[in-house]
Design an enzyme around this catalytic site. Structure first.
Site, mmCIF file in Angstrom:
data_model
loop_
_atom_site.group_PDB
_atom_site.id
_atom_site.type_symbol
_atom_site.label_atom_id
_atom_site.label_comp_id
_atom_site.label_asym_id
_atom_site.label_seq_id
_atom_site.Cartn_x
_atom_site.Cartn_y
_atom_site.Cartn_z
ATOM 1 C CE LYS A 119 -3.743 0.358 -0.031
ATOM 2 N NZ LYS A 119 -4.596 0.537 -1.251
ATOM 3 C CE1 TYR B 40 -1.978 -2.529 -7.077
ATOM 4 C CE2 TYR B 40 -1.299 -3.537 -5.115
ATOM 5 C CZ TYR B 40 -1.865 -3.648 -6.301
ATOM 6 O OH TYR B 40 -2.026 -4.787 -6.958
ATOM 7 C CG HIS C 3 -4.621 3.643 -5.570
ATOM 8 N ND1 HIS C 3 -5.030 3.402 -6.464
ATOM 9 C CD2 HIS C 3 -4.320 2.531 -4.571
ATOM 10 C CE1 HIS C 3 -5.086 2.101 -6.512
ATOM 11 N NE2 HIS C 3 -4.574 1.626 -5.415
ATOM 12 C CB VAL D 211 -13.502 -4.530 -9.646
ATOM 13 C CG1 VAL D 211 -14.722 -4.428 -8.663
ATOM 14 C CG2 VAL D 211 -12.326 -4.256 -9.205
ATOM 15 C CB VAL E 95 -16.106 2.836 -12.116
ATOM 16 C CG1 VAL E 95 -15.693 3.789 -13.356
ATOM 17 C CG2 VAL E 95 -17.808 2.506 -12.253
ATOM 18 C CB VAL F 65 -14.413 -2.076 -5.287
ATOM 19 C CG1 VAL F 65 -13.082 -2.541 -5.574
ATOM 20 C CG2 VAL F 65 -15.369 -2.820 -4.855
ATOM 21 C CG ASP G 270 -8.056 1.926 -3.996
ATOM 22 O OD1 ASP G 270 -9.127 2.064 -5.098
ATOM 23 O OD2 ASP G 270 -7.707 0.757 -4.189
ATOM 24 C CB VAL H 289 -12.654 -1.713 3.526
ATOM 25 C CG1 VAL H 289 -11.121 -2.030 3.856
ATOM 26 C CG2 VAL H 289 -13.481 -1.867 4.900
ATOM 27 C CB ALA H 290 -8.792 2.276 1.122
#
Length: 366
Positions: free
Chosen positions: A75, A94, A96, A179, A239, A267, A270, A298-299
């Protein structure tokens, strides 16, 4: 190269950046690997497992960062880690960035090289390092959504699969990417009625071909979304815009059109979320309620199943980690244009346009 695997310190994040098997491959290629004490414990990998393949165990996160040239994480760094990241570091994780201006500014200030898993691309435009976690999150979205539909936790009291003589629950999936397809697959497997929406007709045709008859496709528009949210029990937001902030497909006023106890699992949180009322939550406190609608945001959803997630992540990240370690980040990115798309922040500059656009910063700075 000296590679550091720190322990994740984000709330309830039990994954680790590399399995012992991955560390074995790095050491076999003559690299030095530092693993923070108990970094793999939450995923079921122990210090001795890493020692057995030649890693050096360090007590503190500070020692790992100080000793390493490249940091391999899961993360994005959180505030406590910002001061540890220096200009000589390559950080591969990750990020983001588009959902956090504070993180973006901190990494610009560090002048480190930040390579984001989520923007590395394959030739066909897919995101190979995001895919396995999207698969996990998509499947978990139904698992969690089904749980939070239960009445004791303020859901509608609906069993997604129904029972003989009682219709099944209805699931609306926004986005027919990884997803969305995994969520639809899981919901269909439980026997729910599933509607999956997207603006990509090619993708909707694919879904229509591979899914059972109780999964129906529909073109995504505000009109169609407003119509479907009125009678669907579970809404999954899946998305993704590569490297950019997710669009708000469900606005605050739409919540009043939903039935009390409807559950939203966003989803995309994040990346800012595709529901206007979404805000990141944790596994400790995963939900909140607005206008009688349960929000699960929940991220780091895959962090709840860290053994599966860590194995799946290392399977796809290891070839890129090896490339970066063997060639150095500059040469590796010159030789692999798909890896180069993972470059987000380099030596104090944004090099990924969508990040600058997310904060309305001048594109000239990109």
């Amino acid at each position: 190269m000296k590679i550091g695997i720190p322990k994740e310190i984000k709330n309830n994040e039990n994954r680790v950046g590399m399995t012992p098997a991955g560390v074995f491959e790095l050491i076999k290629n003559n690299h030095t690997v530092y693993v923070q004490k108990d970094a793999g414990f939450g995923s079921g990998f122990f210090d001795q497992d890493y020692k057995d393949v030649g890693a050096t165990i360090l007590e503190t996160i500070e020692e790992v960062y100080t000793s390493s040239d490249m940091i391999v994480k899961v993360k994005e760094p959180i505030a406590e880690e910002y001061p540890l990241i220096k200009s000589h570091h390559v950080v591969f994780t990750y990020f983001h960035f588009a959902s956090s201006e504070a993180l973006t500014k901190a990494m610009l200030k560090s002048e480190a090289v930040c390579i984001a898993y989520e923007t590395v691309e394959d030739i066909d435009g897919t995101l190979p390092l995001l895919t396995p976690m999207s698969e996990v999150a998509g499947r978990m979205a139904i698992q969690q959504g089904a749980k939070y539909l239960e009445k004791p936790i303020k859901g509608r009291g609906v069993l997604l699969g129904g029972v003989p003589g009682v219709p099944p629950g209805k699931v609306l999936v926004l986005g027919a990417g990884t997803v969305g397809i995994q969520a639809a697959k899981m919901a269909a497997g439980l026997g729910a009625h599933v509607t999956i929406m997207d603006i990509n007709m090619k993708q909707l045709r694919y879904v229509n071909d591979v899914m059972p008859n109780h999964v129906v496709t529909e073109f995504s528009s505000e009109f169609n979304i407003r119509k479907r949210i009125k009678d669907h029990d579970l809404i999954v937001g899946g998305v993704l815009l590569k490297g950019a902030k997710a669009p708000n497909l469900i606005t605050r006023d739409m919540l009043k059109e939903m039935r009390p106890g409807t559950v939203i699992v966003d989803v995309a949180v994040d990346q800012g979320g595709c529901v206007e009322t979404s805000k990141p939550t944790t596994h400790e406190e995963p939900t909140y309620i607005i206008d009688d609608v349960v929000h699960y945001c929940v991220a780091n959803m895959p962090g709840a199943v860290p053994y599966t997630s860590t194995l799946a992540l290392t399977n796809v990240t290891l070839p890129y980690v090896l490339r970066l370690a063997n060639q150095g980040w500059k040469k590796a990115c010159e030789n692999d244009k798909m890896l180069a798309k993972g470059l987000n922040v380099v030596n104090g500059k944004i090099v990924y346009q969508e990040i600058a656009e997310a904060f309305n910063w001048s594109v000239d700075a990109v």
